[in-house]
Design a protein around this motif. Structure first.
Motif, PDB file in Angstrom:
ATOM      1  N   GLY A  29       0.827  -1.194   0.000  1.00  0.00           N
ATOM      2  CA  GLY A  29       0.000   0.000   0.000  1.00  0.00           C
ATOM      3  C   GLY A  29       0.860   1.242   0.000  1.00  0.00           C
ATOM      4  N   ALA A  30       0.284   2.326   0.481  1.00  0.00           N
ATOM      5  CA  ALA A  30       1.005   3.599   0.437  1.00  0.00           C
ATOM      6  C   ALA A  30       0.745   4.400   1.696  1.00  0.00           C
ATOM      7  CB  ALA A  30       0.581   4.415  -0.785  1.00  0.00           C
ATOM      8  N   VAL A  31       1.734   5.221   2.031  1.00  0.00           N
ATOM      9  CA  VAL A  31       1.584   6.218   3.091  1.00  0.00           C
ATOM     10  C   VAL A  31       1.479   7.572   2.414  1.00  0.00           C
ATOM     11  CG1 VAL A  31       2.581   7.233   5.164  1.00  0.00           C
ATOM     12  CG2 VAL A  31       2.967   4.813   4.661  1.00  0.00           C
ATOM     13  N   LEU A  32       0.431   8.319   2.732  1.00  0.00           N
ATOM     14  CA  LEU A  32       0.226   9.647   2.157  1.00  0.00           C
ATOM     15  C   LEU A  32       0.431  10.698   3.240  1.00  0.00           C
ATOM     16  CD1 LEU A  32      -3.018   8.980   0.067  1.00  0.00           C
ATOM     17  CD2 LEU A  32      -0.630   8.582  -0.568  1.00  0.00           C
ATOM     18  N   VAL A  33       1.094  11.786   2.895  1.00  0.00           N
ATOM     19  CA  VAL A  33       1.358  12.869   3.844  1.00  0.00           C
ATOM     20  C   VAL A  33       0.889  14.176   3.224  1.00  0.00           C
ATOM     21  CG1 VAL A  33       3.087  14.087   5.197  1.00  0.00           C
ATOM     22  CG2 VAL A  33       3.357  11.638   4.772  1.00  0.00           C
ATOM     23  N   SER A  34      -0.062  14.829   3.884  1.00  0.00           N
ATOM     24  CA  SER A  34      -0.571  16.103   3.363  1.00  0.00           C
ATOM     25  C   SER A  34       0.161  17.288   3.970  1.00  0.00           C
ATOM     26  CB  SER A  34      -2.073  16.232   3.660  1.00  0.00           C
ATOM     27  OG  SER A  34      -2.297  16.331   5.057  1.00  0.00           O
ATOM     28  N   GLY A  35       0.745  17.100   5.160  1.00  0.00           N
ATOM     29  CA  GLY A  35       1.479  18.196   5.799  1.00  0.00           C
ATOM     30  C   GLY A  35       0.650  19.017   6.751  1.00  0.00           C
ATOM     31  N   ASP A  36      -0.677  18.929   6.681  1.00  0.00           N
ATOM     32  CA  ASP A  36      -1.564  19.670   7.582  1.00  0.00           C
ATOM     33  C   ASP A  36      -2.398  18.681   8.388  1.00  0.00           C
ATOM     34  OD1 ASP A  36      -0.772  22.197   6.623  1.00  0.00           O
ATOM     35  OD2 ASP A  36      -2.105  21.967   4.885  1.00  0.00           O
ATOM     36  N   ALA A  37      -2.712  19.057   9.609  1.00  0.00           N
ATOM     37  CA  ALA A  37      -3.530  18.195  10.465  1.00  0.00           C
ATOM     38  C   ALA A  37      -4.868  17.915   9.787  1.00  0.00           C
ATOM     39  CB  ALA A  37      -3.750  18.856  11.815  1.00  0.00           C
ATOM     40  N   ILE A  38      -5.328  16.671   9.892  1.00  0.00           N
ATOM     41  CA  ILE A  38      -6.582  16.253   9.265  1.00  0.00           C
ATOM     42  C   ILE A  38      -7.732  16.515  10.221  1.00  0.00           C
ATOM     43  CG2 ILE A  38      -7.823  14.296   8.286  1.00  0.00           C
ATOM     44  CD1 ILE A  38      -5.106  13.053   7.635  1.00  0.00           C
ATOM     45  N   SER A  39      -8.738  17.206   9.758  1.00  0.00           N
ATOM     46  CA  SER A  39      -9.878  17.527  10.606  1.00  0.00           C
ATOM     47  C   SER A  39     -10.784  16.308  10.759  1.00  0.00           C
ATOM     48  CB  SER A  39     -10.680  18.677   9.990  1.00  0.00           C
ATOM     49  OG  SER A  39     -11.307  18.251   8.785  1.00  0.00           O
ATOM     50  N   PRO A  40     -11.557  16.244  11.832  1.00  0.00           N
ATOM     51  CA  PRO A  40     -12.495  15.123  11.998  1.00  0.00           C
ATOM     52  C   PRO A  40     -13.504  15.023  10.862  1.00  0.00           C
ATOM     53  CG  PRO A  40     -12.218  16.309  14.060  1.00  0.00           C
ATOM     54  CD  PRO A  40     -11.533  17.125  13.007  1.00  0.00           C
ATOM     55  N   GLU A  41     -13.902  16.179  10.300  1.00  0.00           N
ATOM     56  CA  GLU A  41     -14.857  16.150   9.193  1.00  0.00           C
ATOM     57  C   GLU A  41     -14.250  15.489   7.956  1.00  0.00           C
ATOM     58  OE1 GLU A  41     -15.916  18.916  12.205  1.00  0.00           O
ATOM     59  OE2 GLU A  41     -14.084  18.824  10.988  1.00  0.00           O
ATOM     60  N   ASP A  42     -13.000  15.854   7.636  1.00  0.00           N
ATOM     61  CA  ASP A  42     -12.325  15.231   6.489  1.00  0.00           C
ATOM     62  C   ASP A  42     -12.125  13.735   6.725  1.00  0.00           C
ATOM     63  OD1 ASP A  42     -12.153  17.566   5.046  1.00  0.00           O
ATOM     64  OD2 ASP A  42     -10.177  18.103   5.828  1.00  0.00           O
ATOM     65  N   ALA A  43     -11.721  13.379   7.938  1.00  0.00           N
ATOM     66  CA  ALA A  43     -11.523  11.962   8.249  1.00  0.00           C
ATOM     67  C   ALA A  43     -12.822  11.182   8.121  1.00  0.00           C
ATOM     68  CB  ALA A  43     -10.956  11.812   9.664  1.00  0.00           C
ATOM     69  N   GLY A  44     -13.927  11.771   8.573  1.00  0.00           N
ATOM     70  CA  GLY A  44     -15.221  11.098   8.475  1.00  0.00           C
ATOM     71  C   GLY A  44     -15.654  10.879   7.036  1.00  0.00           C
ATOM     72  N   GLU A  45     -15.466  11.883   6.179  1.00  0.00           N
ATOM     73  CA  GLU A  45     -15.860  11.744   4.777  1.00  0.00           C
ATOM     74  C   GLU A  45     -14.992  10.707   4.066  1.00  0.00           C
ATOM     75  OE1 GLU A  45     -16.403  15.277   2.547  1.00  0.00           O
ATOM     76  OE2 GLU A  45     -17.289  16.408   4.207  1.00  0.00           O
ATOM     77  N   LEU A  46     -13.689  10.714   4.352  1.00  0.00           N
ATOM     78  CA  LEU A  46     -12.812   9.715   3.735  1.00  0.00           C
ATOM     79  C   LEU A  46     -13.161   8.311   4.201  1.00  0.00           C
ATOM     80  CD1 LEU A  46      -9.342  11.505   3.884  1.00  0.00           C
ATOM     81  CD2 LEU A  46     -10.688  10.997   1.838  1.00  0.00           C
ATOM     82  N   ASN A  47     -13.447   8.171   5.479  1.00  0.00           N
ATOM     83  CA  ASN A  47     -13.788   6.846   6.003  1.00  0.00           C
ATOM     84  C   ASN A  47     -15.069   6.322   5.380  1.00  0.00           C
ATOM     85  OD1 ASN A  47     -13.284   4.673   8.078  1.00  0.00           O
ATOM     86  ND2 ASN A  47     -15.291   5.351   8.740  1.00  0.00           N
ATOM     87  N   ALA A  48     -16.056   7.203   5.197  1.00  0.00           N
ATOM     88  CA  ALA A  48     -17.311   6.784   4.579  1.00  0.00           C
ATOM     89  C   ALA A  48     -17.085   6.317   3.141  1.00  0.00           C
ATOM     90  CB  ALA A  48     -18.318   7.937   4.614  1.00  0.00           C
ATOM     91  N   TYR A  49     -16.160   6.971   2.445  1.00  0.00           N
ATOM     92  CA  TYR A  49     -15.875   6.577   1.062  1.00  0.00           C
ATOM     93  C   TYR A  49     -15.179   5.226   1.011  1.00  0.00           C
ATOM     94  CZ  TYR A  49     -13.556   6.531  -3.487  1.00  0.00           C
ATOM     95  OH  TYR A  49     -13.091   6.151  -4.721  1.00  0.00           O
ATOM     96  N   PHE A  50     -14.156   5.042   1.848  1.00  0.00           N
ATOM     97  CA  PHE A  50     -13.364   3.811   1.779  1.00  0.00           C
ATOM     98  C   PHE A  50     -14.033   2.626   2.454  1.00  0.00           C
ATOM     99  CE2 PHE A  50     -10.000   6.891   0.896  1.00  0.00           C
ATOM    100  CZ  PHE A  50      -9.338   6.260  -0.150  1.00  0.00           C
TER     101      PHE A  50
END
Length: 852
Positions: free
Chosen positions: A680-701
């Motif tokens: 797999g892969a490790v992705l680094v955005s450089g900025d702290a991930i907000s709970p809202e972004d984490a929730g939307e990504l989790n729902a997608y995956f």
């Protein structure tokens, strides 16, 4: 019996004349019983979809020649699985004549509808609840992902098409045999062309009981067997040759204690519910002081008067519990039948009866204390209207709660200071008495907080000031059956909520800070189930659309769900003496991860040597020039792990201190001879991930086939969570105080008549009643907030720093602080609202009517 009927008549008459007052108690009892009934019916009905069949005899193929315990839970098999035969053929050749076999197959399979696809968890069975051939029951979330409905046809792997006949309440799709594979084709060594996604268990039924000799016959060809027939009629001890490694059981005493610890949360919830109900009964008793005194003057014994009060609790319990069971059961059954028509409603009447009995017993118990107090009241004082619950001065028994709290605090402090985190994961760390003291200490702490309510009421009752304040403080003491139950119930709830929320926030902060010492901000892990790197590109595109540009680091190594890696002589990377930070390998489901310059750059490591046979470890570990690297695995052939491969390596402690990763160099990986796969892969955005972004990504995956999403620490919105939790507790405090003030209208009216009769302004009564509600709320909030924060502090862990000054464990103490939303809600907002409610609930009087 005539005397008892006469003694209980005032209570029965009060129930009929004031049904709204009784309704409060009934509703308070009915609500938790309704929730319990909903849970019993829902869980029982859902279980029917999880456990489609429970055969008396089942067999599982392992291979070689097996030995097993009588119940089949322990076994050991030697030799390789047979080739050129199916499990079906081996079973048919070795079971008694007249017996039949059925395959229950579980696993995962792809499903496609239109342009969408998901990975289904499924069960293939011949159970009577299974759909017809060519049909399937599918969980709703998978249908939503496929954008399909009941009646649509979906395509499974290998081209099989099935029609969705209904929705299953479990998370597993259900097919009828042989939708995925027929029993005859289920291969011993290569199920379904080499796919390891399926696991099968065979049920064996026949015209007679299965015997130990039949079990031995199947053991000889590689099967382990669990048979209820054999368990009920075990063979003689000399016929059982298997000697498994069974961990010696603890003593009966500690077994009972350990079982009791599981019920402590239920006991705490039940105790707090009783406390929330108790104000209804105490206020009812204080309202009938004169009636009980007159009964006593006419010859009623204290026992008769106690029964009069207990009858109120019994009546409320019977009605509330019956309504709760009826509403919860009927409502849930109707909803289940409409939502899952293909699945039966299963009602566990024994558990419903238990909930009903506990509710009735609890309601009666909640009325016991006021019944005891009224039975000991003075006849003369009661006839003249004097309260039976006046606190005139400090009594020694009021110190029981505070003293008990101090003792418990000292106990928890000693337990915390004598704790050894370095031994938290060794085999000899379990100390039963420590676990018992900690577990039961929590329950006793809740009881001690509640028992401290009289002392808190007495302390608040000493306030001096303007006339309305003095009157309100006096009412706290002279009408303690109104004030003490309210303060006790609310303080207990605030104590539990505050302690849990403060501790949870501190633990989350500790984990976030620890992870920040290993990974850059905005780190995301994307694991691969199929190892195809190209399938990750759409997933990364979705992450970038949510987080912006990211840096991608591809990770390679070896993945085996049953294997793990050990370094002989090295320390445990998950030791209790240091914080755990999720490893790259753990997040990607890897047995071994290959070291690469990109991964070292992720950890901000410069100039590390990647040559030779070596393994990179945390800088907290020692360098070992000749360590032994082993890859070990468990299988279902025995109880001991087996060594897959091993090689000599050098350990190089260069990774961040709290990293639990162990990265293998190319040369060491080749020496092990493991299959190289894309992890797999490790992705680094450089900025702290907000709970809202984490929730939307989790729902997608969640419904994306082949790709899994994870974070070093799940992003949490503590501000929102604390606000929501504090708002809920504040609303509960306001509701309870509104109930207490509403049920106290008779006492309020009596006092108002007296005050206005002696010339007091009408506003004095309103201010006095408003301040009474505010002071009760403040007393409860102070008691609950102080003890809740104290409990969080006593349960907090200390930071650990090694000899070189490196923090190995951050601890939670430094992140434990005031829970300001709870303080604002319960200590400011709730008292103000309770004061307004007290003002509004003060009745308007026309003294001319009373003088006439």
């Amino acid at each position: 019996m005539t005397a008892l009927a006469a003694a209980t008549r005032p209570t029965r008459r009060d129930v009929l004349r004031h049904p709204l007052r009784s309704l409060a108690a009934i509703i308070l009892i009915m609500i938790p019983v309704t929730l319990a009934a909903i849970g019993v019916v829902y869980n029982g009905s859902q279980s029917s979809s999880f456990f489609l069949s429970s055969p008396r005899t089942s067999a599982t193929y392992v291979g070689g020649v097996c030995e097993q315990s009588i119940d089949g839970y322990l076994s050991d098999c030697a030799g390789e699985p047979a080739t050129g035969a199916t499990e079906y053929e081996l079973l048919r050749a070795n079971i008694p004549e007249g017996f039949t076999i059925d395959l229950t197959l579980t696993g995962t399979t792809g499903a496609t509808f239109g342009e969408r696809s998901v990975v289904l968890y499924f069960t293939q069975t011949t159970d009577s609840m299974a759909p017809a051939p060519g049909e399937a029951f599918i969980p709703q979330r998978f249908l939503d992902s496929l954008d399909a409905e009941v009646g649509d046809t979906i395509t499974l792997d290998h081209g099989t098409e099935v029609t969705v006949a209904g929705i299953t309440p479990s998370g597993t799709a259900v097919f009828r045999e042989p939708t995925v594979i027929s029993p005859e084709a289920f291969s011993v060594t290569d199920p379904v062309t080499g796919s390891g996604d399926y696991w099968g268990s065979w049920s064996i039924t026949g015209p007679e009981a299965f015997t130990w000799d039949d079990v031995l016959a199947l053991n000889a060809v590689g099967f382990t067997v669990t048979s209820r027939d054999v368990i009920d009629n075990p063979p003689p001890a000399d016929q059982v040759t298997f000697e498994g490694d069974i961990t010696p059981s603890r003593s009966v005493f500690w077994g009972v204690v350990e079982s009791a610890l599981w019920f402590i949360p239920v006991a705490i919830i039940g105790f707090l519910l009783l406390m929330l109900i108790s104000p209804v009964f105490t206020i009812s008793v204080s309202r009938q002081t004169r009636t009980f005194a007159l009964l006593a003057s006419q010859g009623a014994t204290p026992r008769h008067i106690r029964w009069s009060v207990l009858m109120y609790g019994l009546f409320a319990g019977l009605v509330g519990a019956t309504l709760g069971v009826g509403i919860g059961t009927v409502g849930t059954a109707a909803w289940w039948s409409a939502t899952y028509p293909a699945w039966p409603v299963v009602v566990d009447w024994l558990w419903l009866l238990a909930a009903w009995v506990l509710a009735v017993a609890g309601s009666t118990a909640a009325a016991f204390l006021p019944a005891f107090i009224v039975g000991r009241s003075s006849i003369i004082r009661g006839v003249h209207g004097g309260g039976i619950d006046r606190i005139l001065r400090w009594r020694r028994w009021m110190a029981i709660g505070p003293v008990f709290l101090v003792m418990l605090g000292l106990m928890f402090l000693v337990l915390r200071l004598t704790e050894d985190p370095a031994r938290a994961y060794t085999t000899d760390v379990y100390v039963p008495w420590r676990e018992a003291l900690g577990g039961f200490g929590i329950l006793f702490a809740v009881i001690a907080v509640v028992a401290s309510a009289p002392a808190m009421v007495w302390a608040v009752g000493q306030l001096k000031g303007p006339l309305p304040l003095r009157l309100a403080a006096r009412d706290l003491l002279r009408q303690s059956m109104r004030s003490i139950p309210a303060v006790a119930a609310l303080a207990g709830v605030i104590f539990v909520a505050t302690g849990l929320m403060v501790a949870s926030h501190a633990e989350s902060e500790r984990m976030t800070v620890a992870a920040g010492t290993v990974y850059p901000a905005g780190t995301v892990f994307l694991g691969m189930d199929n190892g195809v790197a190209g399938d990750l590109d759409p997933a990364i595109t979705r992450v970038e659309s949510q987080l912006g540009d990211v840096r991608r680091i591809d990770v390679y190594g070896h993945s085996d769900m049953t294997g793990w890696m050990e370094v002989e002589g090295s320390t445990n990377p998950h030791s209790g003496a240091r914080d755990w930070v999720s490893a790259v390998g753990d997040s990607l489901g890897a047995t071994a991860v290959l070291a690469s310059p990109e991964l070292l750059d992720l950890f901000q490591i410069r100039g590390a040597d990647l040559g030779g046979r070596a393994i990179l470890t945390s800088s907290l570990e020692e360098q070992i020039p000749d360590a032994r690297l082993r890859v070990r695995s468990y299988d279902n052939r025995g109880s001991e792990p087996r060594e897959v491969v091993a090689t000599a390596v050098e350990t190089r402690p260069v990774l961040p201190p709290l990293s639990s990763d162990r990265l293998i160099t190319e040369e060491a990986f080749e020496e092990l001879g493991l299959e190289r796969t894309y992890l797999g892969a490790v992705l680094v955005s450089g900025d702290a991930i907000s709970p809202e972004d984490a929730g939307e990504l989790n729902a997608y995956f969640l419904d994306t086939a082949g790709v899994s999403l994870s974070f070093p620490v799940w992003p949490t919105d503590h501000i929102r969570d604390n606000l929501v939790g504090s708002a809920g507790i504040t609303a509960l405090v306001i509701a309870v105080m509104a109930l207490v003030l509403a049920l106290s209208s008779q006492q309020t009216r009596r006092q108002q008549i007296i005050l206005e009769a002696v010339g007091a302004e009408p506003a004095v009564s309103r201010w006095s009643n408003a301040l009474f509600g505010a002071l009760c709320t403040i007393g409860a909030a102070l008691l609950g907030l102080v003890t809740g924060h104290g409990a969080a502090l006593l349960s907090a862990s200390l930071a650990e720093v090694n000899q070189t000054g490196v923090t190995t464990s951050f601890g939670t103490l430094q992140f434990t602080g005031p829970l300001w939303p709870m303080i604002l809600g319960t200590l400011v907002i709730a008292p103000l609202v309770a004061g307004v409610i007290g003002w509004v609930f003060t009745p308007r009087l026309d003294l001319a009517e009373y003088r006439e």
